[in-house]
Design a protein around this motif. Structure first.
Motif, PDB file in Angstrom:
ATOM      1  N   HIS A   1       0.868  -1.183   0.000  1.00  0.00           N
ATOM      2  CA  HIS A   1       0.000   0.000   0.000  1.00  0.00           C
ATOM      3  C   HIS A   1       0.900   1.227   0.000  1.00  0.00           C
ATOM      4  O   HIS A   1       2.117   1.108   0.122  1.00  0.00           O
ATOM      5  CB  HIS A   1      -0.887   0.009   1.258  1.00  0.00           C
TER       6      HIS A   1
ATOM      7  N   ASP B   1       1.462   5.005   2.021  1.00  0.00           N
ATOM      8  CA  ASP B   1       1.044   5.690   3.241  1.00  0.00           C
ATOM      9  C   ASP B   1       0.318   6.985   2.897  1.00  0.00           C
ATOM     10  O   ASP B   1       0.641   7.655   1.907  1.00  0.00           O
ATOM     11  CB  ASP B   1       2.250   5.971   4.145  1.00  0.00           C
TER      12      ASP B   1
ATOM     13  N   GLN C   1       8.651   8.640   4.190  1.00  0.00           N
ATOM     14  CA  GLN C   1       8.504   7.911   5.440  1.00  0.00           C
ATOM     15  C   GLN C   1       9.897   7.874   6.058  1.00  0.00           C
ATOM     16  O   GLN C   1      10.871   7.581   5.361  1.00  0.00           O
ATOM     17  CB  GLN C   1       8.124   6.460   5.209  1.00  0.00           C
TER      18      GLN C   1
ATOM     19  N   HIS D   1       4.717  -0.199  -0.074  1.00  0.00           N
ATOM     20  CA  HIS D   1       5.411  -0.972   0.957  1.00  0.00           C
ATOM     21  C   HIS D   1       4.438  -1.845   1.730  1.00  0.00           C
ATOM     22  O   HIS D   1       3.227  -1.629   1.705  1.00  0.00           O
ATOM     23  CB  HIS D   1       6.159  -0.030   1.925  1.00  0.00           C
TER      24      HIS D   1
ATOM     25  N   ARG E   1       7.976   5.337  13.264  1.00  0.00           N
ATOM     26  CA  ARG E   1       7.806   5.893  11.922  1.00  0.00           C
ATOM     27  C   ARG E   1       7.212   7.289  11.981  1.00  0.00           C
ATOM     28  O   ARG E   1       6.277   7.550  12.740  1.00  0.00           O
ATOM     29  CB  ARG E   1       6.887   5.001  11.096  1.00  0.00           C
TER      30      ARG E   1
HETATM   31 FE   LIG Z   1       2.266   1.827   5.676  1.00  0.00          FE
END
Ligand SMILES: [Fe+2]
Length: 278
Positions: free
Chosen positions: A96, A98, A109, A245, A260
């Motif tokens: 997917h 983010d 990210q 990712h 994250r």
């Molecule tokens: Fe993610």
């Protein structure tokens, strides 16, 4: 230069200290940002890093505007005992991007590995280079993927959203073709917690099987997929506009703890695909 560079396979760049102790905060972010844009993924290994989540968030501010979530700036990615969402489970996470369900889509990210599982325990983070996958795709597959649009609905603790995104679209800044796709959880993903509601339109019902199969094969092909096996202290920065990712499953109870942060583009990218958000 206080670091050494080595290209990773099939994409990405790894930096290590050139000798002696170097803190990650000594590396010039302007240079690092260019490495991420060029290589899609940058791994910083063996450097001194952050004592806690606040130190990490402060560092990320140097990369750009940090996206604020209901929980704050830093997501603690760690297995929960009775997870309400697959993110906090030990199972695999499908590919997917983010921010797909958020008002703004982050450009970067930034991950910090507080504690890594042993390699044999699994839990690698998977990254697929969608620009490379499109360049290498056969024309008939590329045209099949280009006809499809994903309709995604997902409700979890932090949002209840609907997103409609063409599978093949343009990188929002640089214009080259990229793939935006939330891969349906594998049919055999038993116990997958909080399945999103996914629908794909624009291709005939009898083409859907081939659509998902061929796209999955391309995104996971060794030329396009990099799986990061974490080591304690790793800092990884990725180009979320180009990559997709996910995560490989890991042994329950393994000491896997990542932090994250999402860093927005400059200017921030308002999510062009979001149609409903609560
Ligand atoms: Fe993610």
């Amino acid at each position: 230069m206080n670091y050494e560079m080595s290209p990773m396979q099939p994409f990405g760049l790894m930096l290590r200290p050139a000798g002696g102790a170097v803190d990650v905060r000594e590396l010039p972010i302007a240079e690092l940002r260019e490495h991420v844009r060029r290589h899609r993924l940058l791994a910083l290994r063996g450097f001194g890093s952050f004592a806690g989540a606040e130190d990490f968030a402060d560092y990320c501010e140097g990369w750009g505007e940090v996206s604020l979530w209901p929980f704050g700036k830093v997501l603690e990615l760690v297995e929960h005992e009775a997870p309400e969402d697959h993110i906090f489970d030990n199972k695999y996470v499908p590919l997917h991007w983010d921010g797909m369900y958020r008002k703004q889509v982050p450009e970067f990210q930034v991950f910090h590995c507080v504690s890594a599982p042993a390699v044999a325990q699994g839990g690698r983070t998977t990254f697929s280079d969608t620009a490379g996958a499109l360049e290498r795709a056969a024309p008939d597959l590329r045209s099949l993927w280009s006809r499809a649009t994903g309709v995604y609905r997902r409700k979890m603790e932090f949002y209840d959203s609907k997103t409609i995104a063409p599978v093949v679209t343009a990188h929002p800044v640089r214009g080259f073709p990229v793939i935006r796709y939330n891969e349906p959880p594998a049919a055999d993903a038993a116990g997958f917690v909080n399945r999103p509601d996914l629908e794909f339109v624009g291709v005939e019902p009898n083409e859907l099987g081939e659509f998902h199969r061929s796209l999955h094969e391309a995104l996971y092909a060794p030329q396009n997929l990099y799986a990061h096996a974490w080591q304690d202290g790793d800092v990884v920065v990725t180009d979320n506009y180009t990559l997709l990712h996910g995560r490989e499953g890991f042994v329950s109870g393994a000491p896997r703890h990542l932090r994250r942060v999402h860093v927005l583009g400059d200017p921030p990218l308002d999510n062009p695909h979001l149609v409903a958000y609560e």
